[in-house]
Design an enzyme around this catalytic site. Structure first.
Site, PDB file in Angstrom:
ATOM      1  CE  LYS A 186      99.948 135.430  54.122  1.00 37.29           C
ATOM      2  NZ  LYS A 186      99.706 134.396  53.126  1.00 37.29           N
ATOM      3  CG  MET A 187     108.425 141.866  54.022  1.00 34.77           C
ATOM      4  SD  MET A 187     108.799 143.605  53.839  1.00 34.77           S
ATOM      5  CE  MET A 187     108.816 144.157  55.521  1.00 34.77           C
ATOM      6  N   PRO A 188     108.429 138.759  55.999  1.00 34.49           N
ATOM      7  CG  PRO A 188     109.137 136.551  55.694  1.00 34.49           C
ATOM      8  CD  PRO A 188     108.193 137.600  55.160  1.00 34.49           C
ATOM      9  CG  MET A 189     114.337 141.908  58.439  1.00 34.50           C
ATOM     10  SD  MET A 189     115.153 142.463  56.960  1.00 34.50           S
ATOM     11  CE  MET A 189     114.204 143.920  56.592  1.00 34.50           C
TER      12      MET A 189
END
Length: 85
Positions: free
Chosen positions: A25-28
């Site tokens: 899920k890690m958004p950048m």
């Protein structure tokens, strides 16, 4: 064959990479904007982007990464014209 173990664990080749559900899920978020914003404005933007992203994606704040990049007006153009002109 020896495997080098220097560097962060996620770069090592000595073990398989397992992405947990949270890591997927890690958004950048990459924000490019004209230079000149204050440190307080940047803090506020980072906080609000993080909170909005967590609401929209259901992730935790520690999963959100934000890159703020200052661009000089002489390095940005629209419709063939520099913003500095």
């Amino acid at each position: 064959m020896a495997v080098a173990r220097e560097g962060p664990a996620w770069l090592r080749r000595d073990r398989p990479q397992v992405l947990t559900r949270e890591k997927k899920k890690m958004p950048m978020i990459n924000v490019q904007m004209f230079e000149g914003r204050t440190l307080e404005q940047r803090r506020k933007l980072a906080k609000e982007l993080t909170e909005g992203t967590c609401r929209a994606l259901g992730c935790t704040p520690d999963a959100v990464q934000i890159i703020l990049t200052d661009i000089k007006k002489e390095n940005w153009a629209e419709a063939g014209k520099l913003f500095s002109d």
